[in-house]
Motif scaffolding. Structure first.
Motif, PDB file in Angstrom:
ATOM      1  N   ASN A 268       0.367  -0.941   0.824  1.00  0.00           N
ATOM      2  CA  ASN A 268      -0.060  -0.050   0.076  1.00  0.00           C
ATOM      3  C   ASN A 268       0.600   1.366   0.272  1.00  0.00           C
ATOM      4  OD1 ASN A 268       0.943  -0.025   2.913  1.00  0.00           O
ATOM      5  ND2 ASN A 268      -1.105   0.651   3.753  1.00  0.00           N
ATOM      6  N   LYS A 269       1.974   1.406  -0.853  1.00  0.00           N
ATOM      7  CA  LYS A 269       2.981   2.475  -0.365  1.00  0.00           C
ATOM      8  C   LYS A 269       2.711   3.198  -1.673  1.00  0.00           C
ATOM      9  CE  LYS A 269       6.661   0.247   0.481  1.00  0.00           C
ATOM     10  NZ  LYS A 269       6.425  -1.356   1.312  1.00  0.00           N
ATOM     11  N   VAL A 270       3.011   4.373  -1.816  1.00  0.00           N
ATOM     12  CA  VAL A 270       2.920   5.428  -2.702  1.00  0.00           C
ATOM     13  C   VAL A 270       4.008   6.324  -2.883  1.00  0.00           C
ATOM     14  CG1 VAL A 270       2.019   7.904  -3.674  1.00  0.00           C
ATOM     15  CG2 VAL A 270       0.256   5.509  -2.308  1.00  0.00           C
ATOM     16  N   LEU A 271       4.738   5.827  -3.707  1.00  0.00           N
ATOM     17  CA  LEU A 271       5.518   6.511  -4.469  1.00  0.00           C
ATOM     18  C   LEU A 271       5.923   8.640  -3.630  1.00  0.00           C
ATOM     19  CD1 LEU A 271       8.584   7.426  -4.778  1.00  0.00           C
ATOM     20  CD2 LEU A 271       7.826   7.291  -7.402  1.00  0.00           C
ATOM     21  N   LEU A 272       6.458   9.214  -2.991  1.00  0.00           N
ATOM     22  CA  LEU A 272       6.033  10.637  -3.155  1.00  0.00           C
ATOM     23  C   LEU A 272       7.511  11.436  -3.887  1.00  0.00           C
ATOM     24  CD1 LEU A 272       3.566  11.512   0.016  1.00  0.00           C
ATOM     25  CD2 LEU A 272       3.175  11.263  -2.420  1.00  0.00           C
ATOM     26  N   TYR A 273       7.412  12.184  -4.641  1.00  0.00           N
ATOM     27  CA  TYR A 273       8.473  12.787  -5.058  1.00  0.00           C
ATOM     28  C   TYR A 273       8.410  13.780  -4.952  1.00  0.00           C
ATOM     29  CZ  TYR A 273      12.784  14.391  -7.850  1.00  0.00           C
ATOM     30  OH  TYR A 273      13.713  15.313  -8.083  1.00  0.00           O
ATOM     31  N   PHE A 274       9.781  15.311  -4.570  1.00  0.00           N
ATOM     32  CA  PHE A 274       8.741  16.911  -4.738  1.00  0.00           C
ATOM     33  C   PHE A 274      10.455  17.145  -5.302  1.00  0.00           C
ATOM     34  CE2 PHE A 274       6.534  15.526  -1.291  1.00  0.00           C
ATOM     35  CZ  PHE A 274       5.808  16.968  -1.033  1.00  0.00           C
ATOM     36  N   PRO A 275      10.428  18.110  -5.950  1.00  0.00           N
ATOM     37  CA  PRO A 275      12.125  17.711  -6.461  1.00  0.00           C
ATOM     38  C   PRO A 275      12.466  19.796  -6.210  1.00  0.00           C
ATOM     39  CG  PRO A 275       9.641  18.665  -8.373  1.00  0.00           C
ATOM     40  CD  PRO A 275       9.579  18.284  -6.986  1.00  0.00           C
ATOM     41  N   LYS A 276      13.571  19.690  -5.883  1.00  0.00           N
ATOM     42  CA  LYS A 276      13.998  20.905  -5.588  1.00  0.00           C
ATOM     43  C   LYS A 276      13.319  21.750  -5.856  1.00  0.00           C
ATOM     44  CE  LYS A 276      19.224  23.175  -5.328  1.00  0.00           C
ATOM     45  NZ  LYS A 276      20.143  22.411  -6.136  1.00  0.00           N
ATOM     46  N   GLY A 277      13.366  22.875  -5.557  1.00  0.00           N
ATOM     47  CA  GLY A 277      12.926  24.550  -5.788  1.00  0.00           C
ATOM     48  C   GLY A 277      11.426  23.844  -5.411  1.00  0.00           C
ATOM     49  N   PHE A 278      11.292  23.258  -5.522  1.00  0.00           N
ATOM     50  CA  PHE A 278       9.324  23.009  -5.601  1.00  0.00           C
ATOM     51  C   PHE A 278       9.048  23.789  -4.404  1.00  0.00           C
ATOM     52  CE2 PHE A 278       5.454  21.853  -3.361  1.00  0.00           C
ATOM     53  CZ  PHE A 278       4.690  21.747  -4.510  1.00  0.00           C
ATOM     54  N   ASP A 279       7.821  25.000  -4.892  1.00  0.00           N
ATOM     55  CA  ASP A 279       7.131  25.650  -3.902  1.00  0.00           C
ATOM     56  C   ASP A 279       5.908  25.860  -4.389  1.00  0.00           C
ATOM     57  OD1 ASP A 279       6.393  28.579  -2.020  1.00  0.00           O
ATOM     58  OD2 ASP A 279       8.164  29.375  -3.500  1.00  0.00           O
ATOM     59  N   ILE A 280       5.469  25.403  -2.634  1.00  0.00           N
ATOM     60  CA  ILE A 280       3.790  25.592  -2.889  1.00  0.00           C
ATOM     61  C   ILE A 280       3.464  26.830  -2.030  1.00  0.00           C
ATOM     62  CG2 ILE A 280       4.171  25.586   0.031  1.00  0.00           C
ATOM     63  CD1 ILE A 280       1.701  23.164  -2.484  1.00  0.00           C
ATOM     64  N   ARG A 281       3.905  27.757  -1.679  1.00  0.00           N
ATOM     65  CA  ARG A 281       3.240  28.826  -2.040  1.00  0.00           C
ATOM     66  C   ARG A 281       2.410  29.849  -3.789  1.00  0.00           C
ATOM     67  NH1 ARG A 281       8.291  32.719   0.134  1.00  0.00           N
ATOM     68  NH2 ARG A 281       9.089  31.056  -2.287  1.00  0.00           N
ATOM     69  N   LYS A 282       3.604  28.828  -4.427  1.00  0.00           N
ATOM     70  CA  LYS A 282       3.255  28.765  -5.593  1.00  0.00           C
ATOM     71  C   LYS A 282       1.692  28.100  -6.238  1.00  0.00           C
ATOM     72  CE  LYS A 282       7.017  31.409  -6.711  1.00  0.00           C
ATOM     73  NZ  LYS A 282       8.822  31.082  -7.618  1.00  0.00           N
ATOM     74  N   PRO A 283       1.434  28.575  -7.962  1.00  0.00           N
ATOM     75  CA  PRO A 283       0.363  27.102  -8.726  1.00  0.00           C
ATOM     76  C   PRO A 283       1.402  25.898  -8.262  1.00  0.00           C
ATOM     77  CG  PRO A 283       0.058  29.317  -9.057  1.00  0.00           C
ATOM     78  CD  PRO A 283       0.893  29.834  -8.501  1.00  0.00           C
ATOM     79  N   ALA A 284       0.355  25.125  -7.836  1.00  0.00           N
ATOM     80  CA  ALA A 284       1.725  23.121  -8.177  1.00  0.00           C
ATOM     81  C   ALA A 284       0.238  22.041  -8.460  1.00  0.00           C
ATOM     82  CB  ALA A 284       1.913  23.178  -6.265  1.00  0.00           C
ATOM     83  N   LEU A 285       1.487  21.886  -9.692  1.00  0.00           N
ATOM     84  CA  LEU A 285       0.054  20.232 -10.094  1.00  0.00           C
ATOM     85  C   LEU A 285       0.813  19.173  -9.050  1.00  0.00           C
ATOM     86  CD1 LEU A 285      -1.519  20.438 -12.668  1.00  0.00           C
ATOM     87  CD2 LEU A 285       0.997  19.577 -14.312  1.00  0.00           C
ATOM     88  N   ILE A 286       0.015  18.435  -8.907  1.00  0.00           N
ATOM     89  CA  ILE A 286       0.046  17.017  -8.617  1.00  0.00           C
ATOM     90  C   ILE A 286      -0.535  15.729  -9.957  1.00  0.00           C
ATOM     91  CG2 ILE A 286      -0.980  14.977  -7.322  1.00  0.00           C
ATOM     92  CD1 ILE A 286      -2.156  16.797  -5.352  1.00  0.00           C
ATOM     93  N   VAL A 287       0.800  15.103 -10.169  1.00  0.00           N
ATOM     94  CA  VAL A 287       1.425  14.436 -10.934  1.00  0.00           C
ATOM     95  C   VAL A 287       1.533  13.435 -10.539  1.00  0.00           C
ATOM     96  CG1 VAL A 287       2.540  13.414 -13.138  1.00  0.00           C
ATOM     97  CG2 VAL A 287       2.821  16.264 -12.835  1.00  0.00           C
TER      98      VAL A 287
END
Length: 317
Positions: A71-90
Motif C-alpha cells: 500500500n505504499k505510494v511514491l511521493l517525490y518533490f523536486p528541488k525548488g518546489f514551492d507550495i506558495r505558487k500554483p502547484a500541480l500533482i502528477v
C-alpha cells in the motif's frame, strides 16, 4: 506576564529533492472487493490461508501476499518546489511487471523527468500489482476511491513537506493523470467512477489505450472543455487509438495529430510515435527522448521560479 508568541517560520521552496515511500489508506491494494465488470470477487482463489487472484490472461494465480500487498505510494518533490505558487500533482500509474523503485524511479526515470520539466509539480505514484503481468485497478474500481486517494495524497504531501499549513494548498492543486501501458485500466476506472473530475487538469496516455475506450470517451464528452487528453502510441496500441478517434468523430469532438506548443484545456491530441518505438522503453524514448519531460513542460501555469527582473535599459547590450 504573557509569553511572547513563537515566531512563525516562513514557508520556503525546498532546498533539496525529497523522495518518500508512504503507506496510504486509500492505495489501490490490498483489495478484497468485487471486480465491477464481472461482479466476481477479486480474490477468487484460496490455498489454506492464502488468497489469490486468477489472471484472466492465462489462468495463473497471483497471490495477495506476494503481488497485491503493497500500500505504499511514491511521493517525490523536486528541488525548488514551492507550495506558495500554483502547484500541480502528477499522478503516475505504472504498467505491468513493475516496482516503484526499480522501474518507476530507476528505469523509467519518472521523477527525474518531472524534475527536468521545470514546472512546480510533485509526483504521486501508487504501487499496483508487484512485478506481475496484471493490470488490476484494485481500489480504483470503487466509486469515489480516486478522489479519496487524491485527498489523502494532499495530507501525506503536506506531512512530507514538513508543514501542516500547506495541506489546504495541496487539496486545491490540480491533477494530471499519467498512465503507461497496463496503467490504462485503473486510469479508465478513475475517470469513470473516481469522482475527481473537478481536480483533473488532464490525462496523458503513453502507449496505454488497450481498452475501456467507452470510459475515456464518456469522460471527454463531459469534461473536455476543462481538461486535456494527450495520447501517444506505438504499434502496440495503434489500433485502439484509431478506434478512439472514430468514437470521437461520432461524438463530434475535435482532435489533432500534431505536437502542440501547449497542452490547454479542451484539447485532444494523438501522437503516433511510429512502429519502431519499443513499448517497454516508451516512457523514456518515444517520439522524443524523455517524453514525460516534453509533455509536462508544455502544461502552462506552473512555473517553478519567478521570472527574472529585466536589466536596466542602460545595461542592455
Amino acid at each position: 506576564m504573557h509569553a511572547s508568541p513563537t515566531p512563525r517560520i516562513p514557508i520556503a521552496p525546498l532546498h533539496e529533492p525529497l523522495t518518500r515511500f508512504v503507506p496510504f489508506d486509500n492505495a489501490p491494494f490490498p483489495f478484497r472487493g468485487l471486480i465491477p465488470d464481472s461482479g466476481k470477487h477479486f480474490l477468487d482463489h484460496a490455498d489454506g490461508n492464502r488468497r489469490g487472484h486468477t489472471s484472466p490472461r492465462d489462468g495463473s494465480v497471483h497471490w495477495e501476499d506476494e503481488t497485491f500487498k503493497d500500500n505504499k505510494v511514491l511521493l517525490y518533490f523536486p528541488k525548488g518546489f514551492d507550495i506558495r505558487k500554483p502547484a500541480l500533482i502528477v499522478v503516475f500509474f505504472h504498467g505491468n511487471g513493475a516496482t516503484l523503485t526499480r522501474d518507476v524511479i530507476e528505469r523509467q526515470q519518472v521523477a527525474a523527468q518531472l524534475d527536468a520539466a521545470g514546472i512546480n509539480a510533485v509526483l504521486v505514484a501508487p504501487q499496483f500489482a508487484i512485478d506481475a503481468a496484471d493490470s488490476s485497478a484494485g481500489g480504483f474500481w470503487q466509486r469515489g476511491h480516486f478522489a479519496k486517494f487524491i485527498n489523502e495524497a494532499a495530507t501525506k504531501l503536506a506531512a512530507q513537506y514538513g508543514d501542516h499549513r500547506v495541506a489546504g494548498a495541496f487539496k486545491q492543486s490540480k491533477v494530471v493523470l499519467v498512465a503507461y501501458s497496463g496503467g490504462y485500466l485503473p486510469a479508465a476506472w478513475s475517470l469513470e467512477v473516481g469522482k475527481a473530475d473537478a481536480r483533473l487538469a488532464g490525462v496523458v496516455l503513453f502507449d496505454a489505450m488497450y481498452g475501456q475506450i467507452d470510459k475515456f470517451v464518456s469522460w471527454l464528452v463531459h469534461e473536455h472543455r476543462r481538461a486535456f487528453l494527450f495520447t501517444a502510441y506505438g504499434e502496440s496500441t495503434h489500433e485502439e487509438n484509431e478506434a478512439l478517434k472514430q468514437e470521437l468523430d461520432e461524438a463530434n469532438l475535435r482532435y489533432k495529430s500534431t505536437l502542440p506548443k501547449k497542452l490547454l484545456p479542451g484539447t485532444i491530441t494523438f501522437i503516433d510515435a511510429g512502429a519502431d518505438v519499443k513499448h517497454d522503453d516508451f516512457v523514456t524514448q518515444a517520439w522524443t527522448q524523455n517524453p514525460l519531460t516534453w509533455v509536462l513542460s508544455r502544461i502552462p501555469g506552473y512555473p517553478k521560479t519567478s521570472a527574472l527582473p529585466k536589466a536596466p535599459a542602460h545595461k542592455r547590450k
